[in-house]
Design a protein around this motif. Sequence first.
Motif, PDB file in Angstrom:
ATOM      1  N   THR A  15       0.836  -1.198   0.000  1.00  0.00           N
ATOM      2  CA  THR A  15       0.000   0.000   0.000  1.00  0.00           C
ATOM      3  C   THR A  15       0.876   1.255   0.000  1.00  0.00           C
ATOM      4  N   ASP A  17       4.381   1.598  -2.176  1.00  0.00           N
ATOM      5  CA  ASP A  17       4.932   1.863  -3.506  1.00  0.00           C
ATOM      6  C   ASP A  17       5.436   0.559  -4.127  1.00  0.00           C
ATOM      7  N   VAL A  48      -6.434   1.080  -8.644  1.00  0.00           N
ATOM      8  CA  VAL A  48      -6.835   2.477  -8.499  1.00  0.00           C
ATOM      9  C   VAL A  48      -8.250   2.547  -7.948  1.00  0.00           C
ATOM     10  N   ASP A  49      -8.463   3.466  -7.013  1.00  0.00           N
ATOM     11  CA  ASP A  49      -9.789   3.704  -6.441  1.00  0.00           C
ATOM     12  C   ASP A  49     -10.000   5.209  -6.357  1.00  0.00           C
ATOM     13  N   ASN A  50     -11.062   5.689  -6.948  1.00  0.00           N
ATOM     14  CA  ASN A  50     -11.381   7.126  -6.952  1.00  0.00           C
ATOM     15  C   ASN A  50     -10.222   7.983  -7.456  1.00  0.00           C
ATOM     16  N   GLY A  51      -9.569   7.497  -8.516  1.00  0.00           N
ATOM     17  CA  GLY A  51      -8.506   8.275  -9.129  1.00  0.00           C
ATOM     18  C   GLY A  51      -7.171   8.245  -8.405  1.00  0.00           C
ATOM     19  N   ARG A  52      -7.040   7.420  -7.391  1.00  0.00           N
ATOM     20  CA  ARG A  52      -5.785   7.336  -6.621  1.00  0.00           C
ATOM     21  C   ARG A  52      -5.300   5.888  -6.577  1.00  0.00           C
ATOM     22  N   ILE A  53      -3.996   5.708  -6.629  1.00  0.00           N
ATOM     23  CA  ILE A  53      -3.438   4.359  -6.472  1.00  0.00           C
ATOM     24  C   ILE A  53      -3.589   3.947  -5.017  1.00  0.00           C
ATOM     25  N   VAL A  54      -4.184   2.784  -4.816  1.00  0.00           N
ATOM     26  CA  VAL A  54      -4.407   2.286  -3.458  1.00  0.00           C
ATOM     27  C   VAL A  54      -3.585   1.036  -3.153  1.00  0.00           C
ATOM     28  N   TRP A  56      -0.015  -1.153  -4.864  1.00  0.00           N
ATOM     29  CA  TRP A  56       1.003  -1.383  -5.875  1.00  0.00           C
ATOM     30  C   TRP A  56       1.308  -2.869  -5.908  1.00  0.00           C
TER      31      TRP A  56
END
Length: 73
Positions: A15, A17, A48-54, A56
């Motif tokens: 969560t 990188d 990706v969730d709501n435009g953000r990487i959640v 890796w």
Amino acid sequence: MPDVVKVIELVGESTKDWTDAVSNAVAEACKTIDNVSGVEVANLTANVDNGRIVEWKANVKVAFKVDNSRRGV
């Protein structure tokens, strides 16, 4: 007898990188495999969730020397 190297494929997750995802895969492999000698990063992906990487993810190939003593050599 010459050394034999075996390669397995794993997927590490983090969560944080991609570097952490690779490190997690290697750390988990080392818990049950001796003589780990290298790692190749084959692919990097992320959820990706709501435009953000959640999360890796790193597909890695982990190499380790086969223990000749277990082959009766």
